[in-house]
Design a protein around this motif. Structure first.
Motif, PDB file in Angstrom:
ATOM      1  N   PHE A  71      -8.325  -0.642 -50.267  1.00 17.26           N
ATOM      2  CA  PHE A  71      -7.073  -0.824 -51.525  1.00 17.26           C
ATOM      3  C   PHE A  71      -7.036  -1.840 -52.342  1.00 17.26           C
ATOM      4  O   PHE A  71      -8.009  -2.460 -51.982  1.00 17.26           O
ATOM      5  N   GLY A  72      -6.838  -1.161 -53.489  1.00 22.27           N
ATOM      6  CA  GLY A  72      -7.556  -2.519 -54.552  1.00 22.27           C
ATOM      7  C   GLY A  72      -6.333  -2.261 -55.320  1.00 22.27           C
ATOM      8  O   GLY A  72      -5.143  -0.843 -55.816  1.00 22.27           O
ATOM      9  N   LEU A  73      -5.708  -3.488 -55.349  1.00 22.77           N
ATOM     10  CA  LEU A  73      -5.025  -3.425 -56.869  1.00 22.77           C
ATOM     11  C   LEU A  73      -5.172  -4.461 -57.910  1.00 22.77           C
ATOM     12  O   LEU A  73      -6.267  -5.288 -57.909  1.00 22.77           O
ATOM     13  N   PHE A  74      -5.069  -3.334 -59.483  1.00 25.53           N
ATOM     14  CA  PHE A  74      -5.840  -3.664 -60.897  1.00 25.53           C
ATOM     15  C   PHE A  74      -5.285  -3.923 -61.607  1.00 25.53           C
ATOM     16  O   PHE A  74      -3.870  -3.296 -61.564  1.00 25.53           O
ATOM     17  N   ILE A  75      -4.670  -6.023 -62.406  1.00 27.47           N
ATOM     18  CA  ILE A  75      -4.141  -5.750 -63.677  1.00 27.47           C
ATOM     19  C   ILE A  75      -4.329  -6.506 -64.281  1.00 27.47           C
ATOM     20  O   ILE A  75      -6.007  -7.372 -64.382  1.00 27.47           O
ATOM     21  N   VAL A  76      -4.565  -6.138 -65.505  1.00 29.49           N
ATOM     22  CA  VAL A  76      -4.646  -6.056 -67.087  1.00 29.49           C
ATOM     23  C   VAL A  76      -3.600  -7.271 -68.014  1.00 29.49           C
ATOM     24  O   VAL A  76      -3.460  -5.779 -68.174  1.00 29.49           O
ATOM     25  N   HIS A 100       5.459  -8.460 -56.825  1.00 33.00           N
ATOM     26  CA  HIS A 100       6.168  -6.760 -56.487  1.00 33.00           C
ATOM     27  C   HIS A 100       5.445  -5.763 -55.745  1.00 33.00           C
ATOM     28  O   HIS A 100       5.269  -5.567 -54.584  1.00 33.00           O
ATOM     29  N   ILE A 101       4.475  -5.788 -56.309  1.00 32.06           N
ATOM     30  CA  ILE A 101       3.218  -4.679 -55.088  1.00 32.06           C
ATOM     31  C   ILE A 101       2.588  -4.361 -54.850  1.00 32.06           C
ATOM     32  O   ILE A 101       2.657  -4.045 -53.446  1.00 32.06           O
ATOM     33  N   LEU A 102       2.341  -6.331 -53.955  1.00 36.80           N
ATOM     34  CA  LEU A 102       1.843  -6.768 -52.698  1.00 36.80           C
ATOM     35  C   LEU A 102       2.793  -6.332 -51.302  1.00 36.80           C
ATOM     36  O   LEU A 102       2.669  -5.829 -50.501  1.00 36.80           O
ATOM     37  N   GLN A 103       4.139  -6.528 -52.108  1.00 36.16           N
ATOM     38  CA  GLN A 103       4.918  -6.992 -51.572  1.00 36.16           C
ATOM     39  C   GLN A 103       5.834  -5.963 -50.871  1.00 36.16           C
ATOM     40  O   GLN A 103       5.539  -5.746 -49.604  1.00 36.16           O
ATOM     41  N   GLN A 104       5.839  -4.751 -51.611  1.00 38.92           N
ATOM     42  CA  GLN A 104       6.873  -3.708 -51.432  1.00 38.92           C
ATOM     43  C   GLN A 104       5.403  -2.849 -50.817  1.00 38.92           C
ATOM     44  O   GLN A 104       5.521  -1.970 -50.138  1.00 38.92           O
ATOM     45  N   PHE A 105       4.354  -2.717 -51.498  1.00 47.28           N
ATOM     46  CA  PHE A 105       3.427  -1.505 -50.801  1.00 47.28           C
ATOM     47  C   PHE A 105       2.435  -1.831 -49.683  1.00 47.28           C
ATOM     48  O   PHE A 105       2.117  -1.238 -49.052  1.00 47.28           O
ATOM     49  N   CYS A 112       4.109  -0.484 -41.388  1.00 51.63           N
ATOM     50  CA  CYS A 112       4.101   0.352 -40.322  1.00 51.63           C
ATOM     51  C   CYS A 112       3.713   2.201 -40.770  1.00 51.63           C
ATOM     52  O   CYS A 112       2.755   1.662 -42.293  1.00 51.63           O
ATOM     53  N   ARG A 113       3.510   2.388 -40.009  1.00 55.64           N
ATOM     54  CA  ARG A 113       2.874   3.541 -40.134  1.00 55.64           C
ATOM     55  C   ARG A 113       3.716   5.087 -40.474  1.00 55.64           C
ATOM     56  O   ARG A 113       3.462   5.956 -40.224  1.00 55.64           O
ATOM     57  N   GLU A 114       5.917   4.269 -40.515  1.00 53.11           N
ATOM     58  CA  GLU A 114       6.731   5.092 -40.243  1.00 53.11           C
ATOM     59  C   GLU A 114       7.457   4.565 -41.554  1.00 53.11           C
ATOM     60  O   GLU A 114       7.384   3.597 -41.872  1.00 53.11           O
ATOM     61  N   HIS A 115       7.575   5.215 -42.494  1.00 45.71           N
ATOM     62  CA  HIS A 115       8.142   5.367 -44.741  1.00 45.71           C
ATOM     63  C   HIS A 115       9.482   5.795 -44.236  1.00 45.71           C
ATOM     64  O   HIS A 115      10.121   6.772 -43.100  1.00 45.71           O
ATOM     65  N   ASN A 116      10.172   6.106 -44.497  1.00 46.36           N
ATOM     66  CA  ASN A 116      11.574   6.663 -44.784  1.00 46.36           C
ATOM     67  C   ASN A 116      11.934   7.179 -46.656  1.00 46.36           C
ATOM     68  O   ASN A 116      11.134   5.890 -47.197  1.00 46.36           O
ATOM     69  N   ALA A 117      13.215   7.822 -46.549  1.00 45.79           N
ATOM     70  CA  ALA A 117      13.899   7.971 -47.444  1.00 45.79           C
ATOM     71  C   ALA A 117      14.429   6.667 -48.825  1.00 45.79           C
ATOM     72  O   ALA A 117      14.399   7.014 -50.013  1.00 45.79           O
ATOM     73  N   GLY A 118      14.686   5.682 -47.209  1.00 45.92           N
ATOM     74  CA  GLY A 118      15.606   4.548 -48.946  1.00 45.92           C
ATOM     75  C   GLY A 118      14.234   3.545 -48.957  1.00 45.92           C
ATOM     76  O   GLY A 118      14.560   2.842 -49.930  1.00 45.92           O
ATOM     77  N   GLN A 119      12.860   3.375 -49.143  1.00 49.23           N
ATOM     78  CA  GLN A 119      11.814   3.050 -49.407  1.00 49.23           C
ATOM     79  C   GLN A 119      11.397   3.647 -51.190  1.00 49.23           C
ATOM     80  O   GLN A 119      11.942   4.553 -51.695  1.00 49.23           O
ATOM     81  N   ALA A 120      11.303   2.351 -51.658  1.00 45.00           N
ATOM     82  CA  ALA A 120      10.815   2.689 -53.294  1.00 45.00           C
ATOM     83  C   ALA A 120       9.515   3.821 -52.961  1.00 45.00           C
ATOM     84  O   ALA A 120       8.446   3.589 -52.134  1.00 45.00           O
ATOM     85  N   SER A 121       9.235   4.967 -53.923  1.00 43.99           N
ATOM     86  CA  SER A 121       8.363   5.504 -53.641  1.00 43.99           C
ATOM     87  C   SER A 121       6.860   4.587 -54.963  1.00 43.99           C
ATOM     88  O   SER A 121       6.926   3.965 -55.457  1.00 43.99           O
TER      89      SER A 121
END
Lengths: 293, 618
Positions: A71-76, A100-105, A112-121
C-alpha cells in the motif's frame, strides 16, 4: 463575474527560457526491485524564499499469510502565495486528505476482509478527502488556496484524485504519459485548440487556476484509475518541476537513476539548473516486478 | 370529482398526494406564474418506477372571459405538445381538470436544466460543450419549424427551459407559450425578458425569434452574464470574449448574427444556423444524439434465419460449440440443435425444468435442473455421463475451469465437481441460496447469493473475502483484469477490487438488477429492471450512454463487433451500437426475452419465453 473565482497564483516570471539539454550520459538501465519503492524531494528552488509545496508519503507492507497488497499513499500540494501563507495551506491540505484516506481505507483494510454496500468506494473516499481538505482550508485560512494531488496505490492499481495543476505521470521506457489534466485557464485554451503548447508555456496567465482547494463550496474532483505495469514509475510533481524540465528529460532522468530517491534528487537538480523559478516537488514510485516476471 | 380537496402547503400539493388515483406526488420541480410543476410517480406501473412531470395550472381569474382564455391556453399547450413527436420534446401522457385546477402529465426528463447547470459550474462551460447543445437545439427547432400543418414557434428559449439528461441529450421542456405560427399573425407579447427578440415585444412571433433567443441563451451560457440583469438587447456591447477569452471568434460571430436586432439580418432558418455551427472547429466530432425513432426501424426487415419451438418456456441461454447449439427449456429437456439450420440433433430429458445455461468442456455439456441435479451429458451423443445430486434446486449456471465444474444450488452450497469423475472436490457453504453463475478467475471463484453477499472463494474452497450488497445477487460476476463487476437487486452496479473486495465504484440504476455485465473496450454493459440498458465506464463507473427499452431488462448484454445484443421483457431482442447506444434493429418475439444472446459465425442466438429458440443475422 466568474473570472473573480479564478485564483491567481503568485506572480511568476513568464518566460520559460531555453530548457537546457540533459547532460549526456550512457543509457544505464537499472532493473526494478521486487518491492514497491518510493523517493521524494521538495525544494525551495532558486528564486523564492519559502517552500510553499507540501509532500506526504505513507507506505505499508505486509508479509506472510493473508497478506494485504503493498500500500502507498502519495500526496503533493502546491500552496498559493501572495498575502496568504501558501505553506500553511498546502500542509493542512495534505494532512487532512491523508488522515481521511488512511482512516477510511487503510485502517479499515487492516481490520476487515468483509466490505459492504454502505462503505464509500475508493473513488468516493478520494473525492471526500479532497473535499474535506477544501472545507478545512476554507475555514482555517480564508482566501488561501492550494493544488492537491493524491495517489492511493494498492498493488499495481493507482487511484488518483486531482485539483489544480500539479500532475501525475506514468513513466514507461517509452516516455511520460500525463494522466491528470491541469485546471488552469491556459490548459483549457490548449485543450480547445486556441493555444499551442509552446504558446501556453509563454502565456502571461499560465498561473491562473480555475479550480483549487480552498475556494469553498463543493469542489469537482478529477479521479483516475490506472494499472501500472511492472517496472514503470508513477511521478507526482508540482509545476516547479514540469514547468522547468522538459518531459523527455524527466523521463530519461528517471530511467537512468538507480533508485526513485536518486531520481527525485536529480529531478530537483535539473529544475534548479533550468532556473528554479518556483518551488520544486516530486514523488517517484517504482512498481516492482511481480514474482512471475 | 375530487370531493375532498388535496392537502396543500403554500398552495402546493404535498408529497404523497395522489391525483386521479394514479399520480403519486413526489415533490415540486418548480413554479412560476400560475403554474406549478410536480414530480410524480405513475401508480399504474406498480413494478417499475415510471416518473412523470405534472404541470398544475391554477385558474384564479375572476373575469369569466379571462378565465376561459387561461383554460383555453392551457388546453392549447396540451394539444400542441400532444401533436409533437420528437425524442427531445417530452411526451404528453395525460390531461385532466380537478375543480379550478388543470393538470398536464408529461414525460419526466432525468437531468438538469441549463440554468442550474450553469450556476453549478465553476469557471466557464467549454465551447465544444455549448456548441454541441446549440446543434441539438437547432435539430429540435428544425423539427418544430417543419411541423405540419403549421410550424411551431417555441417562443421561450432560455437556459431554464432547456434540460440536459444524463446521456448528454438536450430536451426542450416548457411549451407553455409555444405557438402555432401562422404567417402574418400577431400574437401577444410574451416570453422571458432578456432572451426575447425585440420584435416579440411588438407581438410578432416567428421562427427567427427563437433564433434570437437561442443566441441570447448561448451568450448567457458562455459569459455567465444573465441577460435578465443586463440592459435589454445589450449583447453587442458585451462581447463574449471580453469576458471569456476561450470562445472562438467564429462562434462569437455566429452568436452576434443570431442576435441581430433586425430580423432580416439574422440567420434565415434553423438549418442555416446549424450549418454555420457545424463549420466550427469546436463542432468537429459532433454526433447527432440518438434520435431513437423506433418507427423508423423496420423490425420486420430483420427476419429469423430459423426458429425452433420447444414445448415450454426458455429462460436459459444458448451456447454454441462446434456448430451445435445447446439450450435448456422448462419442458425439462436440454436440446442440441444444428446451429446453422436449427435442425434437431438430440435432446436429454431431466426430471425438472432447466433454468440454467449449459456449459461445454472436455466433450461434455453441463447443466443444472430444478430437479436438484447437475448433469454431464456427452456432447455428441446426448448420453448421460454422470450426475451430481445437490439438496436444492439449481438456478445457478455451471462454469467449467481447471478440470472442475463449479455450480451453486438452492441448498446454499457452491460445489466444485471433478469433470472426469463427477465427484465432489469441495463444497463451500454460503449464507443463502446461490442463483448467480460463478465466475472463475486465476486466484478465486466469485459468486453471489440471495442474501446479497458476493464471495471470493479460493480454488481450494476457502473464503478469501466477502462483500455485502443490500439485496440478492443473481447477476454473474464479470471479471476484468483488476475488478469484479456485478449488479444487485439493491439497484446498484458494483465494481470491486479483485484482490481485496473493496468497492472501486458503485452506480445506482432505478431498479433491481438481475442482468449480468459484459465488458468491451473499457466499457461495461448491463441491463436493469428500470427498463434501461447502461453503458458505464469500467474504470470509474460513469455513464457513457443509456438506452430505454419498453420493459425490464433481465437478460444480459452480449458484445459482438461493435454491437450489443440484449433481450427484454417487452418481447424484443435489441441490437444497439456499442459506442453510441443507438438502436441498430430490434426483433419481436411473442414472450419476454430473458435469455442472454450468444453470437457465433455472425448469427445471434437466443431463447424466448414464447418457447422458441431464434437465430438472427447480426
Amino acid at each position: 463575474m466568474a473570472l473573480r473565482k479564478l485564483l491567481r497564483k503568485r506572480q511568476a516570471a513568464h518566460q520559460t527560457d531555453e530548457l537546457r539539454a540533459p547532460p549526456v550520459a550512457p543509457p544505464v538501465v537499472h532493473p526494478p526491485q521486487k518491492v514497491m519503492r518510493a523517493g521524494w524531494a521538495s525544494d525551495v528552488g532558486r528564486q523564492r524564499s519559502v517552500n510553499e509545496d507540501a509532500v506526504l508519503v505513507v507506505q505499508a507492507f505486509q508479509e506472510g499469510h493473508d497478506a494485504l497488497e503493498p500500500f502507498g499513499l502519495f500526496i503533493v500540494a502546491d500552496g498559493m502565495g501572495g498575502h496568504k501563507e501558501g505553506e500553511v495551506v498546502s500542509a493542512l491540505a495534505v494532512r487532512t486528505a491523508a488522515h481521511h484516506i488512511l482512516q477510511q481505507f487503510y485502517l479499515t483494510s487492516l481490520c476487515c476482509r468483509e466490505h459492504n454496500a454502505g462503505q464509500a468506494s475508493i473513488i468516493e473516499i478520494l473525492e471526500e478527502a479532497v473535499n474535506l481538505a477544501n472545507t478545512t482550508v476554507t475555514a482555517a485560512v480564508p482566501g488561501g488556496g492550494t493544488t492537491l494531488i493524491c495517489a492511493l496505490v494498492m498493488g499495481r492499481r493507482v487511484y488518483l484524485a486531482n485539483v489544480g495543476d500539479s500532475r501525475a505521470y506514468i513513466v514507461s521506457p517509452q516516455g511520460l504519459e500525463q494522466v491528470t489534466r491541469d485546471h488552469s485557464l491556459v490548459d483549457r485554451l490548449v485543450e480547445m485548440g486556441q493555444l499551442t503548447a509552446e504558446e501556453a508555456a509563454m502565456h502571461p496567465q499560465k498561473n491562473v487556476l480555475y479550480r483549487a482547494v480552498g475556494q469553498g463550496g463543493t469542489l469537482e474532483v478529477d479521479t483516475f484509475v490506472r494499472s501500472v505495469p511492472a517496472g514503470h514509475h508513477l511521478l507526482l510533481c508540482t509545476d516547479g518541476l514540469w514547468g522547468m524540465v522538459a518531459e523527455a528529460e524527466m523521463a530519461s532522468i528517471i530511467a537512468q537513476s538507480p533508485s526513485p530517491q536518486e531520481a527525485g534528487d536529480a529531478l530537483v537538480a535539473a529544475a534548479n539548473r533550468a532556473g528554479g523559478r518556483d518551488n520544486i516537488s516530486a514523488i517517484i514510485v517504482e512498481f516492482p516486478l511481480a514474482d512471475g516476471d | 370529482m375530487a370531493g375532498v380537496p388535496h392537502a396543500r402547503v403554500d398552495g402546493r400539493l404535498t408529497e404523497g398526494t395522489i391525483l386521479q388515483n394514479r399520480y403519486y406526488i413526489l415533490g415540486v420541480l418548480g413554479s412560476g406564474g400560475m403554474s406549478t410543476v410536480y414530480k410524480a410517480r405513475d401508480l399504474h406501473f406498480p413494478k417499475v418506477e415510471r416518473l412523470c412531470a405534472i404541470k398544475e395550472m391554477l385558474n384564479t381569474a375572476t373575469d369569466p372571459q379571462v378565465r376561459e382564455m387561461v383554460t383555453r391556453n392551457f388546453e392549447r399547450e396540451a394539444s400542441l405538445m400532444a401533436t409533437l413527436r420528437h425524442p427531445a420534446i417530452p411526451q404528453v401522457y395525460d390531461y385532466f381538470t380537478e375543480g379550478e385546477r388543470s393538470y398536464l402529465v408529461i414525460e419526466f426528463v432525468h437531468g438538469k436544466d441549463l440554468e442550474t447547470l450553469l450556476n453549478e459550474t465553476r469557471g466557464f462551460l467549454s465551447e465544444t460543450q455549448v456548441v454541441n447543445w446549440a446543434l441539438q437545439i437547432c435539430d429540435i427547432l428544425i423539427y418544430l419549424y417543419n411541423h405540419k400543418p403549421n410550424p411551431v414557434v417555441f417562443r421561450d428559449m432560455k437556459p431554464s427551459n432547456i434540460m440536459l439528461d444524463e446521456q448528454g441529450r438536450i430536451h426542450l421542456v416548457d411549451f407553455g407559450i409555444a405557438k402555432v405560427f401562422q404567417s402574418g399573425e400577431k400574437g401577444t407579447m410574451i416570453g422571458t425578458e432578456g432572451y426575447s427578440p425585440p420584435e416579440q415585444y411588438r407581438g410578432v412571433a416567428e421562427p427567427r425569434g427563437d433564433i434570437y433567443a437561442l443566441g441570447a441563451t448561448l451568450h448567457h451560457l458562455l459569459t455567465k452574464q444573465d441577460p435578465r440583469l443586463e440592459p435589454p438587447f445589450s449583447f453587442h456591447e458585451r462581447p463574449i470574449h471580453a469576458v471569456n477569452p476561450t470562445v472562438s471568434s467564429e462562434l462569437q460571430e455566429i452568436i452576434n448574427r443570431a442576435l441581430e436586432y433586425d430580423i432580416n439580418q439574422r440567420f434565415g432558418s434553423a438549418e442555416e444556423l446549424r450549418r454555420a455551427l457545424l463549420s466550427l472547429r469546436s463542432a468537429q466530432g459532433y454526433v447527432k444524439p440518438g434520435t431513437m425513432v423506433i418507427e423508423e426501424v423496420d423490425s420486420e426487415a430483420h427476419r429469423a434465419l430459423w426458429q425452433f419451438a420447444c414445448e415450454d418456456e426458455i429462460r436459459s441461454s444458448p451456447v454454441v460449440h462446434n456448430g451445435v447449439l445447446y439450450i435448456g427449456s422448462y419442458d425439462n429437456n436440454l436440446y442440441a440443435l444444428d446451429a446453422e439450420r436449427g435442425q434437431f440433433k438430440w435432446k436429454y430429458a431431466a426430471e425438472g425444468g432447466i433454468p440454467t445455461t449449459p456449459c461445454v468442456a472436455e466433450g461434455k455439456v453441463f447443466f443444472g435442473s430444478q430437479d436438484r441435479t447437475l448433469y454431464a451429458v456427452n456432447i455428441e451423443t446426448g448420453r448421460l455421463v454422470w450426475t451430481y445430486p445437490t439438496k436444492g434446486r439449481i438456478y445457478s449456471s455451471p462454469q467449467a475451469m481447471f478440470g472442475h465444474v463449479f455450480v451453486g444450488s438452492d441448498d446454499r452450497r457452491l460445489y466444485a465437481v471433478n469433470i472426469a469423475s463427477g465427484r465432489q472436490a469441495w463444497a463451500f457453504e454460503a449464507e443463502s441460496m446461490i442463483r448467480s453463475r460463478p465466475s472463475v478467475g486465476q486466484e478465486a471463484i466469485y459468486f453471489g447469493d440471495e442474501s446479497g453477499s458476493l464471495y471470493a472463494v479460493g480454488v481450494s474452497g476457502k473464503l478469501i473475502w466477502r462483500f455485502r450488497a443490500r439485496r440478492s445477487i443473481m447477476s454473474c460476476p464479470l471479471l476484468t483484469r483488476e475488478m469484479v463487476i456485478f449488479g444487485s437487486q439493491d439497484w446498484h452496479v458494483y465494481a470491486l477490487d479483485l484482490r481485496s473486495g473493496w468497492a472501486v465504484w458503485k452506480y445506482r440504476t432505478n431498479g433491481p438488477i438481475v442482468s449480468s455485465a459484459t465488458f468491451a473496450g473499457g466499457t461495461v454493459y448491463i441491463g436493469s429492471a428500470d427498463g434501461e440498458i447502461y453503458a458505464l465506464d469500467a474504470d470509474e463507473g460513469y455513464v457513457v450512454w443509456r438506452y430505454k427499452t419498453g420493459g425490464q431488462v433481465t437478460s444480459s448484454p452480449t458484445f459482438h463487433e461493435g454491437a450489443i445484443y440484449v433481450g427484454c421483457v417487452d418481447g424484443y431482442l435489441y441490437s444497439l451500437d456499442a459506442q453510441t447506444g443507438q438502436l441498430r434493429w430490434r426483433f419481436r418475439t411473442n414472450g419476454p426475452v430473458i435469455s442472454t444472446p450468444f453470437v457465433a459465425n455472425d448469427i445471434v442466438y437466443f431463447g424466448s419465453v414464447d418457447n422458441n429458440v431464434y437465430a438472427l443475422p447480426v
